[in-house]
Structure formats: C-alpha cells, structure tokens
Design a protein around this motif. Structure first.
Motif, mmCIF file in Angstrom:
data_model
loop_
_atom_site.group_PDB
_atom_site.id
_atom_site.type_symbol
_atom_site.label_atom_id
_atom_site.label_comp_id
_atom_site.label_asym_id
_atom_site.label_seq_id
_atom_site.Cartn_x
_atom_site.Cartn_y
_atom_site.Cartn_z
ATOM 1 N N ILE A 37 0.988 -1.175 0.127
ATOM 2 C CA ILE A 37 0.083 0.026 0.083
ATOM 3 C C ILE A 37 0.855 1.195 -0.215
ATOM 4 O O ILE A 37 2.132 1.200 0.343
ATOM 5 N N LYS A 52 1.030 1.510 -9.418
ATOM 6 C CA LYS A 52 0.578 0.020 -9.596
ATOM 7 C C LYS A 52 1.683 -0.924 -9.349
ATOM 8 O O LYS A 52 2.869 -0.466 -9.656
ATOM 9 N N HIS A 123 -8.029 -1.300 3.382
ATOM 10 C CA HIS A 123 -9.210 -0.913 2.945
ATOM 11 C C HIS A 123 -9.096 0.253 2.328
ATOM 12 O O HIS A 123 -9.645 0.765 1.464
ATOM 13 N N ASP A 125 -6.427 2.166 1.379
ATOM 14 C CA ASP A 125 -5.592 2.428 0.309
ATOM 15 C C ASP A 125 -6.412 1.697 -0.981
ATOM 16 O O ASP A 125 -6.441 2.514 -1.919
ATOM 17 N N ARG A 126 -6.979 0.626 -0.859
ATOM 18 C CA ARG A 126 -7.430 0.023 -2.162
ATOM 19 C C ARG A 126 -8.729 0.806 -2.437
ATOM 20 O O ARG A 126 -9.055 0.723 -3.701
ATOM 21 N N SER A 130 -8.949 2.124 -6.514
ATOM 22 C CA SER A 130 -9.974 1.472 -7.204
ATOM 23 C C SER A 130 -10.985 2.289 -7.575
ATOM 24 O O SER A 130 -11.769 1.877 -8.636
ATOM 25 N N PHE A 134 -13.931 -0.793 -0.584
ATOM 26 C CA PHE A 134 -13.408 -2.078 -0.062
ATOM 27 C C PHE A 134 -13.689 -2.205 1.267
ATOM 28 O O PHE A 134 -13.011 -2.988 2.262
ATOM 29 N N THR A 264 -7.804 1.877 -12.578
ATOM 30 C CA THR A 264 -7.389 2.164 -11.480
ATOM 31 C C THR A 264 -6.244 2.811 -11.262
ATOM 32 O O THR A 264 -5.520 2.858 -12.188
#
Length: 307
Positions: A37, A52, A123, A125-126, A130, A134, A264
């Motif tokens: 992350i 990424k 959670h 970070d994603r 995205s 999350f 993303t």
C-alpha cells in the motif's frame, strides 16, 4: 545484459504473471520488495507517481504495467516465446481480456472471503486506488456475484483446453497462460493454500493446467535493496527511443504530456515525450534521487493529455 529488476511484493497477483514469465524463460532477475500500500517512497522517484504493482526496471528505463513489461521481457529473452509465431495477436488479446475481466472478478472472490481480516489501512488504500468501496461488508455481499462471473469466464478457458492441448494456445505456454495464471493463482494461494477451491473445483482441465504452470517456477531471483535499485538508475543512461512522426495521435517529440491509467490507480505521470510506437509511449523525467530516467507505458489502457 543489464539486470532485470522487478519491484513487487510476494502476494501481488500481477507480479506473479511476470514471475511465471521469468520462470518460463529461466531468467535470473533482481527482486526489490515494495510495500503493498502507499506510501512507496523508494518507488515514486522511478515512476513519477505511477503506483501500480509491479514495475520493472532496466537501468534508467522504467516499465509500467504488465502489458508492456511482458513485451520487454520478450525482447530481452526471445526464447521460449511468450508470443507464439503466428499467434502473437491472439496471445495479447487473450491477455487483455483476462487482465481486464477475469482478474477483477477473481479479486471479488478473494476480497469477499478475507476482506474482514485485512487492516483498515489496506481498505483505505484500495478504495482510493480502485475508486470502489473496499469495506469488508460490501466485499462479502458482492462475493457471490464475483464467483458467478469468475466461473462463467473460466469455463471458456476450460473449453479451450477441451481438445487435449496442454496450454491455451497449444503445446507450449504463452503470454495468455501467464495472464490467466495470475487470477487462478490468486484464488488458489489466498483461499485454498495452493489447492483448487470454488469455482476452480468444477474445472478439472484448468486445475491440471494450473499445476503445470506452477511447476514452471519463477526463474532465479536475487534480492536487491530499494536503495541499490535507485543507485542503478542514477548510474545508468536511458536507452535510445524515438517518436513516430506519423502516429495518428498527432503527438510530437519534445511535447510535455501526462499519462494516466484509465481503470485504477489514476495518478498522472508527467514528462517529455521521447518515444512513441503502436505498442508503447515513453516520457523522460528527472528526479534528484535517480537523475534522468525514461518511464515507459503501454498505449492501450492509458490516457494521454497535454501537460
């Protein structure tokens, strides 16, 4: 040959797509472990903001997105081929379909099962990465739909193997197999401890295929520190590249542009256009920690705008 340096982390599924390609070609490579992350303070000087995973480095040239990373590996080690002669387009098209469709459905299965066991920082970070929630409860609620979509698409791969072929395009593994191994590996390793779990347990040919892929391994990695990778970039000069003056985009050499993923991790990377082909686009940048570098992106899946 200059070292291939992969910036990755062990549980990254797209990194496994690259690692299995290293195994297929029996390559030695340098392994730099990065955080899963943000922040990623030792990666950002190389990528200019692209966040990424994975990223591949060759000297002062930085390759983003596995679409392009795999093509660069193919250039450096043409045999055995990731792009079978006469089936290059098929291999790349299948890989794009898998990356854009099957992968995200597989993520839904895995995150629905383990999301409530992951830390809040993950959670957050994603969700930012995205553009979708999350939150564990929402991930769990969406998991049955993800499982249906994963199964419906993996059935197509099962049917491809139905004529007895060992791999998706024939007797030898290709880019398409490396791409499909990514989500299949993710489900098996995170949920089954390496064994087939739903919906893979209903796909015997695909399960046997995944064991053949696993046996390929990851080549010969050697650990490298992030500091050493930055030092490699600073001591090197980027490879020469050129801009196709007749490219239909109208982009010109020396133009300041920004490049942003369209799905993303939508963080723009800005630099001077120095390379342009039908497959990829390259910008030069300077960072005080690494000096002059060139960052390379695939054309497909990235938005290019004037800076």
């Amino acid at each position: 040959m200059t070292d291939l340096i992969l910036h990755h982390y062990p549980t990254s599924p797209f990194s496994e797509k690259v690692r299995i390609a290293f195994g297929l070609k029996k390559l030695g490579w340098k392994s730099v472990t990065i955080p899963n992350i943000m922040p990623k303070p030792d990666l950002m000087p190389l990528t200019g903001g692209y966040r990424k995973t994975p990223v591949m480095q060759i000297g002062a040239d930085i390759y983003c997105d596995t679409q392009l990373i795999m093509l660069e590996i193919e250039k450096h080690a043409p045999t055995p081929p990731l792009l079978p002669p006469g089936k290059e387009g098929e291999a790349r098209a299948l890989a794009m379909w898998i990356d854009r469709n099957i992968f995200w459905a597989a993520v839904g299965i895995v995150m629905g099962a383990i999301g409530d066991k992951l830390p809040e920082a993950f959670h957050k970070d994603r969700s930012e990465f995205s553009g979708r929630s999350f939150e564990p409860a929402k991930l769990k609620a969406a998991a049955p739909i993800a499982a249906q979509q994963t199964y419906a698409q993996l059935v197509l791969a099962e049917e491809m193997l139905g004529d007895g072929r060992a791999y998706l395009l024939g007797a030898a593994p290709s880019l398409a197999d490396c791409a499909l191994y990514n989500p299949v590996w993710f489900i098996k390793e995170r949920l089954g401890g390496g064994k087939a779990v739903p919906p893979l347990d209903r796909l015997p040919r695909l399960t046997a295929w995944s064991e053949r892929m696993k046996a390929i391994g990851s080549g010969n990695p050697t650990e490298m520190s992030a500091a050493d990778a930055l030092a490699v970039a600073k001591a090197a000069k980027p490879a020469a590249c050129s801009v196709d003056a007749a490219d239909p985009s109208g982009l010109k050499a020396g133009q300041k542009i920004s490049i942003t993923p369209d799905d993303t991790g939508k963080v723009p990377v800005t630099g001077t256009l120095v390379g342009l082909t039908p497959d990829h686009i390259s910008i030069s940048r300077n960072d005080e920690r690494v000096g002059d570098i060139v960052v390379h992106f695939p054309r497909a899946g990235f938005i290019v705008t004037p800076a």
